[in-house]
Design a protein around this motif. Structure first.
Motif, mmCIF file in Angstrom:
data_model
loop_
_atom_site.group_PDB
_atom_site.id
_atom_site.type_symbol
_atom_site.label_atom_id
_atom_site.label_comp_id
_atom_site.label_asym_id
_atom_site.label_seq_id
_atom_site.Cartn_x
_atom_site.Cartn_y
_atom_site.Cartn_z
ATOM 1 N N ILE B 56 22.348 -57.822 44.961
ATOM 2 C CA ILE B 56 23.285 -57.975 43.953
ATOM 3 C C ILE B 56 24.444 -58.211 44.755
ATOM 4 N N PRO B 57 25.134 -59.426 44.132
ATOM 5 C CA PRO B 57 26.510 -59.738 44.738
ATOM 6 C C PRO B 57 27.469 -58.737 44.748
ATOM 7 N N THR B 58 28.048 -58.184 45.827
ATOM 8 C CA THR B 58 28.968 -57.251 45.801
ATOM 9 C C THR B 58 30.233 -57.712 46.719
ATOM 10 N N PRO B 59 31.161 -57.241 46.798
ATOM 11 C CA PRO B 59 32.474 -57.676 47.618
ATOM 12 C C PRO B 59 31.976 -57.109 49.186
ATOM 13 N N ILE B 60 32.609 -57.972 50.006
ATOM 14 C CA ILE B 60 32.177 -57.633 51.659
ATOM 15 C C ILE B 60 33.280 -56.710 51.789
ATOM 16 N N ILE B 61 32.867 -55.685 52.629
ATOM 17 C CA ILE B 61 33.650 -54.732 53.090
ATOM 18 C C ILE B 61 34.404 -55.047 54.343
ATOM 19 N N LEU B 113 32.316 -57.124 35.975
ATOM 20 C CA LEU B 113 31.202 -57.907 36.302
ATOM 21 C C LEU B 113 32.062 -59.268 36.670
ATOM 22 N N ILE B 114 32.021 -59.880 37.690
ATOM 23 C CA ILE B 114 32.831 -61.142 37.904
ATOM 24 C C ILE B 114 31.772 -62.291 38.250
ATOM 25 N N LEU B 115 32.130 -63.462 37.422
ATOM 26 C CA LEU B 115 31.401 -64.763 37.575
ATOM 27 C C LEU B 115 32.229 -65.617 38.723
ATOM 28 N N LYS B 116 31.524 -65.829 39.858
ATOM 29 C CA LYS B 116 32.070 -66.715 40.709
ATOM 30 C C LYS B 116 31.159 -67.611 41.464
ATOM 31 N N PHE B 122 29.206 -57.642 41.158
ATOM 32 C CA PHE B 122 29.397 -56.353 40.512
ATOM 33 C C PHE B 122 30.388 -55.615 41.240
ATOM 34 N N ILE B 123 31.688 -55.259 40.663
ATOM 35 C CA ILE B 123 32.776 -54.765 41.535
ATOM 36 C C ILE B 123 33.055 -53.123 40.770
#
Lengths: 329, 190
Positions: B56-61, B113-116, B122-123
């Motif tokens: 699932i796409p999430t931000p990179i830490i 939920l952000i479409l990019k 998922f944020i």
């Protein structure tokens, strides 16, 4: 003409009957069950209520007669329909039905949790608060929204009062444990880490109680009492703050017997101050279980046409506040 | 630049980095407050990474300090503004993966939920936790449906499309959907 309602409370340890009108409590008579050892025994508590029900009611009726009120002119009798201990609830329901038939007035079954909330709103300036309701068996964060008092968060296992009592018993402290724990906590030296359990909007006390019990082997009574309070109360204050943020309300009302604890009040006060919200606590007699709150919710229901009737006056030990249609707001 | 200030944390944006910091709570004693904020910061970072490993796409830490997480800013469009049945179906698939992996998001709204670049991210895992119960999964789905209902006219279509996707990726989907109906009746997370 003022409305006058007689209310009887007896869900657990306290048997209490009162008559109220729109403005104030006209009279209240209370007989408290005090166990010899240990905690509340449901059967013994119900036997206590059965033994004293007629004396309490007679005394109340004499009191109002001496103030010039004829019992036959009372508008209704209200009683705690639940939640509570089954045997206690049935005893009080039976007494209330008798009274309803004898005086020939309607009977109103009220939800005990909502009675705590409404008496708090009656006796403080709170209008539309987020409520932290903390007693022996109950620990809930509630707020009014669209026709019902919604439960935003609650304990997943035991109520905070029962958790305090259980820990107190294992530490050799007498019932009720809360005030004794509060006293010991004042002489603490350090914080002992205990499980802080908030899941979503809910909290849990059973793991904390066991851990505190175990901690007594190596730590002082004062430190464990202090740590128990700090951990358990912070969990509830956190959920109360989240409910404020979620609902956009700006008042907090504290209800229930554990609300007597000064450290819990202080924590809620700090949280409200930091958020710019108002914090309200009713005077002590309206915090623990009392007959006046039952009579007052009965009054609100009576005036808005919510009459229970004998046929539907069966008790419900698991009566949920969010199942009640609020007709009076 | 401040993005939000919730009950628990402040979120700042510095160029293409998001800095989320859990703020001090004065009602808690410091030793307990520090411990909770530290644990939750670490848990949040861990759940973001675990979610990513589930596909699932999430931000990179980028970095984790005491009470602070620095992570990738997802410069896209919140689903709130662009939701349609196709995107709802894909959200269902991703949520099915999330729940199969035992993770609950805890605040699943169309703002989180952000479409990019054609992917749904998922944020905000600030309320996320590990839980495999149908109840927790039901609440997660219920919260999302509520944002459908409160902000989108075509919510029935969106809900059905979500189901289609969710069922494909999660074996207990039917049980969860049944529970969602019970949860609605309680009216609790309203």
């Amino acid at each position: 003409m003022k409305t006058r309602i007689l209310g009887i409370e007896g869900t657990a340890w306290n048997l209490s009957a009162a008559v109220v009108d729109e403005d104030d409590v006209i009279s209240e008579v209370t007989e408290t069950y005090q166990p010899d050892t240990g905690g509340i025994h449901p059967r013994e508590a119900s036997q206590h209520h059965a033994k004293y029900a007629s004396t309490v009611i007679q005394k109340l009726l004499e009191n109002i007669k001496s103030k010039g009120i004829d019992p036959k002119t009372l508008d209704a009798v209200a009683f705690s329909q639940g939640p509570g201990l089954g045997p206690c609830l049935r005893t009080v329901a039976t007494a209330s039905r008798m009274l309803s038939l004898t005086l020939d007035i309607p009977i109103i079954g009220v939800n005990h949790c909502i009675a705590h909330i409404e008496v708090g709103k009656w006796k403080t300036p709170a209008k539309d608060p987020v409520v932290l309701y903390v007693s022996g068996a109950n620990s809930q964060v509630l707020a009014y929204r669209k026709g019902k008092y919604r439960v935003f968060g609650e304990t997943l296992d035991v109520g905070i009062g029962n958790a305090l009592d259980k820990f107190a018993r294992s530490a050799g402290l007498n019932h009720p444990g809360g005030p004794r724990i509060e006293k010991h906590a004042k002489n603490f030296e350090k914080y002992v880490p205990l499980p802080y359990v908030v899941k979503g909007m809910d909290f849990s006390f059973s793991g904390l109680t066991t851990a505190a019990k175990d901690a007594l082997e190596n730590e002082t009574m004062e430190d464990v009492c202090y740590s128990f309070q700090e951990t358990a109360f912070a969990m509830m204050v956190e959920v109360t703050e989240r409910a404020l943020a979620h609902t956009g309300k700006n008042e907090v009302l504290l209800a229930g017997g554990v609300g007597a604890n000064m450290r819990l009040r202080e924590m809620l006060d700090i949280m409200c101050n930091d958020r710019g919200a108002s914090f309200y606590v009713p005077e002590k007699r309206f915090m623990g279980d009392n007959g006046a709150m039952i009579a007052y919710l009965g009054l609100l229901m009576y005036r808005s046409g919510s009459i229970t009737g004998l046929k539907d006056s069966h008790v419900d030990p698991n009566f949920r506040p969010d199942s009640v249609e609020v007709t009076w707001i | 630049m401040y993005l939000t200030q919730g009950a628990e944390a402040i979120v700042k944006q510095e160029e293409d980095i998001i800095i989320k910091e859990r703020i001090q709570k004065r009602y808690r004693i410091k030793v307990l407050d520090d411990k909770i904020r530290k644990e939750r910061t670490r848990a949040e970072a861990r759940l973001i990474s675990e979610t990513r490993r589930l596909g699932i796409p999430t931000p990179i830490i980028y970095d984790i300090q005491n009470f602070k997480i620095e992570m990738e800013y997802i410069d896209g469009e919140p689903l709130k503004n662009v939701i349609n049945p196709e995107l709802s179906k894909r959200t269902g698939e991703l949520t099915g993966l999330l729940h199969s992996g035992g993770i609950i998001h805890g605040d699943l709204t169309t703002s989180n939920l952000i479409l990019k670049d054609g992917r749904i991210y998922f944020i905000d895992f600030g309320l996320a936790f590990i839980d495999r119960t149908i109840e927790a999964q039901g609440v997660d789905v219920h919260v999302l449906f509520q944002t459908f209902e409160s902000t989108h006219e075509d919510h029935e279509k969106l809900i059905n499309a979500f189901y289609d996707g969710y069922k494909q990726k999660y074996i207990h989907a039917d049980k969860v959907l049944k529970r969602v109906k019970d949860i609605e009746k309680r009216g609790r997370y309203a």
